[in-house]
Structure formats: structure tokens, C-alpha cells
Design an enzyme around this catalytic site. Structure first.
Site, short mmCIF file in Angstrom:
data_model
loop_
_atom_site.label_atom_id
_atom_site.label_comp_id
_atom_site.label_asym_id
_atom_site.label_seq_id
_atom_site.Cartn_x
_atom_site.Cartn_y
_atom_site.Cartn_z
CE1 TYR A 56 -2.60 -3.54 0.11
CE2 TYR A 56 -3.48 -2.40 2.74
CZ TYR A 56 -3.64 -3.23 1.47
OH TYR A 56 -4.43 -4.37 1.45
N GLY A 210 -17.23 1.43 -1.22
CA GLY A 210 -18.33 2.97 -0.68
C GLY A 210 -19.18 2.87 -1.69
#
Length: 328
Positions: A56, A210
Site C-alpha cells: 500500500y 464505498g
């Protein structure tokens, strides 16, 4: 927040953790100060499981967590990170690598970036098809024996692979995408093998990246560098069909006087999973954590099943290239 056993190897975590990925990668603009404040607030609210990975950034996410950990008692935090996607120290990506030599090198680098002497939960991020999983897990077991790692897991693995890995060293957790939009593990044998072997389920993207928050109404809501612009579920007719599901979930949430995110998270928690919704803002964190106080009734389950049955989402959950890396 209640603590729950994650698997049967002795690890206990808050029912809801925090996914840190978006704080440094893939989801548009970042704000280190707000991210650090969000991690601090998470710990205040009883979140214990903080999920990161060397990929990440690369490395930036682990380094961010290391900075956050400096202000807290280490024993209050369960640090989960991942290996198996190879990077040079300068961040150059080489692809999957589950070889023992790389796993040992990556673990030492993660410990440096995290500023800690041990990783609580170490995942094999993806299964390298060119390396028997027994070799990869064997190397990770050596890290446990050396005291560098406490518990092991795998991410996005097929049921047979999980079984093979667990035979080398008991797995504490399997991390996979699981939400009202993604329930594949209920039909491909993964959930069955987790229950059989006493392995915990950690659900990433429990809000459908989301989508289930209800805040996304058009692809234009994404920043230019947000990877969701290339996600099939956010493309063309798939977007419209999936948005209709979100609208139905929103109506159920409104009738229960909760937000769509809270209802979606409460459903995942009710399935026995530990959810790790990702956010980089305190206000969304607080909304998400409040889902741990929501009771899901039999009536709720039936209503949710009616509007979001297994397989309801339109489109694959990743690009074709990424889909090829799943279920090793």
C-alpha cells in the site's frame, strides 16, 4: 466495542477493525495529519485491529502506521500486514513472490517500517502460483518461531489452498472481500472450510468499496486517480444496476434509523466476520464504528436478503488482470 475471537488460535480483536490502505494509496488525495488523527480516534473508540500491507504505497502505509504507533502502547494494537507481492527497497514492483527468501526479507523490512519488534497477524497477500503454498507458509511459520510474527493468515485464497496452508501451520484468519455486494465465499467452499478448521474471517471492502455508503451517485464522484474508475462494478450499466441495489439498502436503513453504511456493516458483523472498513477521515470512522451497536433481527435479515441476495452485484469486483490473481 466488544472483543471477539479471531479464529481459534488465541487472537482477540475488536469486532470492527480499520483498513488503512486508502490513507496512502488508490483512493485519491491523502492527508497524513487527518489519517493519523483517524487512527488515534479509532483506538479511542475501541478499534484494535489495524490492517496494512507493504504494497500500500508501497511501504508508505506501513510507515504511516509506524508513526501512529509511536504514540500508543504497542500492546493495545493488533497490527496486521501482508507479504507476497515483491517490491525492491526503492518500490519497484516485480509481481507475486511467495518464495521463502523474499518472505523473510519482506518481514524484516516491514518490522523496520512499522517501528515494532513483532507483527501480530501476517498474511500471505496473494498466492504465488509458482511456489507451493506449503513453502510460503513454512517460511512464515519460521517467523513465528523466531518471535517476529505471532499469528498467520492468507488473503484471497481458494478453499483447497487454505486447507493446505493450515496443515503446515494453523491459520488464524483468512482475509477476503465480503459484503452485501460480494458473497462469493458462501458458495465456493471458503466459508465452509473456515468454519470447519476454526479460522477467522476478516472482511475487507465490507461497504462494496464505498458503494454501499450511498455517497457515490455518479462515476464523477471519483478523483481522477481513484482506482474505482477502472473497477467493472462502477462502469456503465453495472453502475446503474448496482446503484439501484444501494437505493434499496438505503430505504431499509432509513426505516431502521441508521445509515446505509451502518446497516451494511452490521450485516457483515452479524455473519461472524471481523469487518475492516477503510476510511481516512474521522467522521466516517465514527459512523462505521457505531454499526457495532446495531442489532440485526431476523426480520432485518429477510428484508436485506430480499433486496441484496447473493450474486446481486453487476460486474466483476476487479479488472480482468486483477481477477486472475484471486483464488489461488
Amino acid at each position: 466495542m466488544e472483543l471477539r475471537a479471531l479464529g481459534s488460535q488465541g487472537l482477540h480483536v475488536g469486532a470492527e477493525g480499520l483498513g488503512l490502505m486508502g490513507m496512502t494509496a488508490f483512493y485519491g488525495a491523502t492527508d497524513e495529519a487527518e489519517s493519523l488523527a483517524t487512527i488515534d480516534r479509532a483506538l479511542e473508540l475501541g478499534v484494535t485491529l489495524l490492517d496494512t500491507a507493504e504494497g500500500y504505497g508501497p511501504f508508505a502505509n506501513e510507515q504511516l502506521l509506524g508513526k501512529a504507533l509511536a504514540g500508543h502502547r504497542r500492546d493495545r494494537v493488533v497490527v496486521a500486514t501482508k507479504t507476497g507481492v515483491e517490491f525492491d527497497d526503492d518500490g519497484t514492483l516485480h509481481g507475486l513472490n511467495g518464495r521463502p527468501d523474499y518472505i523473510h526479507r519482506a518481514a524484516d523490512r516491514s518490522l523496520r517500517h512499522l517501528g515494532t519488534d513483532h507483527i501480530d497477524l501476517y498474511y500471505l497477500h496473494r498466492i504465488d502460483p509458482n511456489v507451493p503454498v506449503e513453502e510460503s507458509i513454512g517460511a512464515m511459520a519460521e517467523l513465528v518461531a523466531a518471535g517476529k510474527v505471532r499469528y498467520l493468515g492468507v488473503s484471497e485464497a481458494a478453499a483447497a489452498t487454505i486447507r493446505r496452508a493450515h496443515a503446515v501451520h494453523p491459520l488464524t484468519a483468512v482475509q477476503t472481500e465480503y459484503s452485501l455486494f460480494e458473497r462469493g465465499i458462501e458458495g465456493d467452499g471458503v466459508r465452509d472450510v473456515l468454519d470447519e478448521l476454526g479460522i477467522g474471517l476478516v472482511a475487507y471492502a465490507p461497504l462494496g468499496r464505498g458503494f454501499l455508503s450511498g455517497a457515490i451517485t455518479t462515476p464523477d464522484d471519483f478523483a481522477a486517480d481513484d482506482f474505482r474508475r477502472t473497477d467493472p462494478r462502477f462502469q456503465g450499466e453495472n453502475f446503474a444496476r448496482n446503484l439501484a441495489v444501494v437505493d434499496a439498502v438505503r430505504q431499509l436503513a432509513g426505516a431502521k434509523a441508521v445509515t446505509p453504511s451502518q446497516l451494511a456493516l452490521a450485516w457483515v458483523l452479524h455473519q461472524g466476520a471481523v469487518a475492516i472498513p477503510g476510511t481516512k477521515r474521522r467522521r466516517y470512522l465514527e459512523e462505521n464504528v457505531a454499526a457495532t451497536d446495531i442489532t440485526i433481527t431476523a426480520q432485518d435479515l429477510a428484508a436485506i436478503e430480499a433486496v441484496a441476495p447473493r450474486g446481486i452485484a453487476s460486474g466483476d469486483r476487479y479488472s480482468p488482470e486483477m481477477m486472475g490473481l484471486l483464488n489461488g
